[in-house]
Design a protein around this motif. Sequence first.
Motif, PDB file in Angstrom:
ATOM      1  N   GLY A 197      -6.321  -9.293  10.246  1.00 21.60           N
ATOM      2  CA  GLY A 197      -4.890  -9.244  10.024  1.00 21.60           C
ATOM      3  C   GLY A 197      -4.378 -10.360   9.136  1.00 21.60           C
ATOM      4  N   ASN A 198      -5.041 -11.526   9.181  1.00 26.62           N
ATOM      5  CA  ASN A 198      -4.460 -12.719   8.570  1.00 26.62           C
ATOM      6  C   ASN A 198      -5.144 -13.151   7.279  1.00 26.62           C
ATOM      7  OD1 ASN A 198      -6.870 -13.577   9.635  1.00 26.62           O
ATOM      8  ND2 ASN A 198      -6.037 -15.255  10.849  1.00 26.62           N
ATOM      9  N   VAL A 199      -5.796 -12.204   6.564  1.00 31.63           N
ATOM     10  CA  VAL A 199      -6.473 -12.582   5.318  1.00 31.63           C
ATOM     11  C   VAL A 199      -6.010 -11.703   4.155  1.00 31.63           C
ATOM     12  CG1 VAL A 199      -8.520 -13.372   6.563  1.00 31.63           C
ATOM     13  CG2 VAL A 199      -8.473 -11.041   5.640  1.00 31.63           C
ATOM     14  N   GLY A 200      -6.246 -12.212   2.955  1.00 30.13           N
ATOM     15  CA  GLY A 200      -5.929 -11.472   1.744  1.00 30.13           C
ATOM     16  C   GLY A 200      -4.529 -11.765   1.227  1.00 30.13           C
ATOM     17  N   ASP A 201      -4.281 -11.317  -0.011  1.00 32.20           N
ATOM     18  CA  ASP A 201      -2.925 -11.436  -0.554  1.00 32.20           C
ATOM     19  C   ASP A 201      -2.197 -10.111  -0.342  1.00 32.20           C
ATOM     20  OD1 ASP A 201      -3.728  -9.622  -2.583  1.00 32.20           O
ATOM     21  OD2 ASP A 201      -4.225 -11.258  -3.967  1.00 32.20           O
ATOM     22  N   LEU A 249       0.826  -1.206   0.000  1.00 32.39           N
ATOM     23  CA  LEU A 249       0.000   0.000   0.000  1.00 32.39           C
ATOM     24  C   LEU A 249       0.860   1.257   0.000  1.00 32.39           C
ATOM     25  CD1 LEU A 249      -2.699   1.501   0.239  1.00 32.39           C
ATOM     26  CD2 LEU A 249      -2.551   1.197   2.735  1.00 32.39           C
ATOM     27  N   THR A 250       1.863   1.303   0.850  1.00 38.59           N
ATOM     28  CA  THR A 250       2.689   2.509   0.931  1.00 38.59           C
ATOM     29  C   THR A 250       3.493   2.715  -0.353  1.00 38.59           C
ATOM     30  OG1 THR A 250       4.413   1.243   2.088  1.00 38.59           O
ATOM     31  CG2 THR A 250       2.845   2.456   3.444  1.00 38.59           C
ATOM     32  N   GLU A 251       3.879   1.619  -1.007  1.00 35.05           N
ATOM     33  CA  GLU A 251       4.617   1.746  -2.261  1.00 35.05           C
ATOM     34  C   GLU A 251       3.720   2.235  -3.394  1.00 35.05           C
ATOM     35  OE1 GLU A 251       8.001  -1.767  -1.561  1.00 35.05           O
ATOM     36  OE2 GLU A 251       6.243  -2.140  -2.831  1.00 35.05           O
ATOM     37  N   GLN A 252       2.479   1.765  -3.421  1.00 33.82           N
ATOM     38  CA  GLN A 252       1.576   2.119  -4.519  1.00 33.82           C
ATOM     39  C   GLN A 252       0.882   3.459  -4.313  1.00 33.82           C
ATOM     40  OE1 GLN A 252      -1.193  -0.943  -5.647  1.00 33.82           O
ATOM     41  NE2 GLN A 252       0.320  -2.571  -5.569  1.00 33.82           N
ATOM     42  N   LEU A 268     -13.879  -7.375  -0.452  1.00 34.37           N
ATOM     43  CA  LEU A 268     -13.203  -8.377  -1.261  1.00 34.37           C
ATOM     44  C   LEU A 268     -13.974  -9.677  -1.065  1.00 34.37           C
ATOM     45  CD1 LEU A 268      -9.447  -7.662  -0.429  1.00 34.37           C
ATOM     46  CD2 LEU A 268     -10.692  -6.995  -2.486  1.00 34.37           C
ATOM     47  N   PRO A 269     -13.927 -10.593  -2.004  1.00 38.02           N
ATOM     48  CA  PRO A 269     -14.781 -11.780  -1.909  1.00 38.02           C
ATOM     49  C   PRO A 269     -14.602 -12.560  -0.612  1.00 38.02           C
ATOM     50  CG  PRO A 269     -13.843 -11.619  -4.106  1.00 38.02           C
ATOM     51  CD  PRO A 269     -13.155 -10.571  -3.267  1.00 38.02           C
ATOM     52  N   GLY A 270     -15.594 -12.426   0.276  1.00 36.92           N
ATOM     53  CA  GLY A 270     -15.665 -13.260   1.461  1.00 36.92           C
ATOM     54  C   GLY A 270     -14.738 -12.939   2.601  1.00 36.92           C
ATOM     55  N   ASP A 307      -5.993  -2.738  -2.726  1.00 37.14           N
ATOM     56  CA  ASP A 307      -7.200  -2.877  -3.549  1.00 37.14           C
ATOM     57  C   ASP A 307      -8.416  -2.264  -2.874  1.00 37.14           C
ATOM     58  OD1 ASP A 307      -5.719  -4.196  -5.465  1.00 37.14           O
ATOM     59  OD2 ASP A 307      -6.325  -6.203  -4.824  1.00 37.14           O
ATOM     60  N   VAL A 308      -8.574  -2.508  -1.576  1.00 37.24           N
ATOM     61  CA  VAL A 308      -9.715  -1.955  -0.853  1.00 37.24           C
ATOM     62  C   VAL A 308      -9.595  -0.439  -0.746  1.00 37.24           C
ATOM     63  CG1 VAL A 308     -10.917  -1.891   1.371  1.00 37.24           C
ATOM     64  CG2 VAL A 308     -10.168  -4.075   0.417  1.00 37.24           C
TER      65      VAL A 308
END
Length: 503
Positions: A484-488, A346-349, A460-462, A494-495
């Motif tokens: 904390g422990n979900v998503g790529d 996030l900080t890079e983008q 994001l989906p689910g 993206d959010v």
Amino acid sequence: MPLEADVLAAFPAEVQIPAELVADAVAASSAASPRVLVVLDDDPTGTQSVADLPVLTRWDVADFTWAFSHIRENNLKSAVYVLTNTRSLDPAEAAARNEEIVRNALAAAGNTAGAAEGKALRLGFVSRSDSTLRGHYPLEPDVIAATVAAETGEATDGVVIVPAFPDAGRVTIGGVHYMRGTGADAGTLTPVAETEFAKDASFGFANSEMARYVEEKSKGRFAADSVIVLDLNIIRAGAAAADPAISAKAIADAIESATDSTPIVADIVTENDFRALALGLEEAERRGKKLLYRVGPPFVRGRIGQEIRAQLSGEEAYAGNTPSEAGGLIVVGSHVGVTTRQLKALTEQHSAARIVEIDVEKLLGDSAAGYLDETVDTVVESLRTGDVIVHTSRLLIKTDDAAESLRIARTVSAAVVAVVNRTLKTFPPRFVIAKGGITSSDVAAHGLEIRHAIVRGPMLPGIVSLWEPVDGPAKGIPYIVFAGNVGDDLSLADVTRKLSNTF
């Protein structure tokens, strides 16, 4: 690491089950006496798999009465989430909070305002916890069962344990709980006891086989061989005939012997497995079994027969409200590896965002108050021109003392809450994203002063839910609860991109 395809080869294919079939079964059982599931959510991320359900961060009788009335008046699915935040509490505090919530829910269910057409409500209780097995188990279901028995005289026959969260890569097969691999490891399964989550300072564990996990956590009170395991042979018993009723009967038959809070572990790999389990549990309860549930996030969706909600767009996130021209506030507290990677991406983008780091060592020092004042001033000023990313320093201060670890975590969380609350009162942000379970709980209840909210659905989906606060100073500000422990690695970016007007 075993391949998922190889592990699944020993079991039948899933049984295709529409959500409507479960919803119809639930409606039929509620015709004479309406039932509501009260979900005691030990952090707010349990809402990420459901949509259009009420959420409470307070649990007075009046709060439950509001929720029960809201469900009835809006013809919603019959479940309400209660944000207990007990994963951040010590065992005695967690026990007391569970007991208070159950007592107040039962009291509200007896009120005419909480009943439909004069019919008394029946309550089912769900202890929602972590899909990677962290949390106060077996304490919480024990307390719920004891409180229900004390208040109603009703004994619990079985505690159904369903940690699976396929949307986030957590599945249970053959009684073993796994984490799915990603990237180069896609298609593999890692037993959850071999992941970083098993090393949690407060809730660590050594066993991935769920029956042995139960024995470990209950300190032998429940021997592994006393645990009922609903493996995929049972969950998918109707596969050959493509008949969900066969699976439902097999599940109910397997539970028949449960008594005195017998642990019942269920295999889950797909949404159809959740629905098959729901039909079986419905049948078991129709036969008279009294069950409690200790589960991961998607269980409730399957249990009430709710369709999987498509991810919300940015436009849908602001529906019914006019978004502020201020920047959005992204608050990151979790320290697990995936969160740190998401923060980095996030900080890079998002080069336009202001990054404000909260130094944990300064929070634990003598000049913490002055340091907080400076931080709030920086955040408020930065929101006037764009998004602000507030994160705690990535160096996790750990001790070998679980109680001291919790104390440090609370100190950090209190500082994050103070920054959010003082910012909200000074210059309300366009949106708020909170990353991490304890972080998002404290930001909701105390930082944004949300008492009642509606979970609208996933961003994001689910896996990431949007709450709409219905009262308090944050009304009209989309609040995103992000475990904390979900998503790529790109999920947080993206959010944020969906909600931001500067990204």
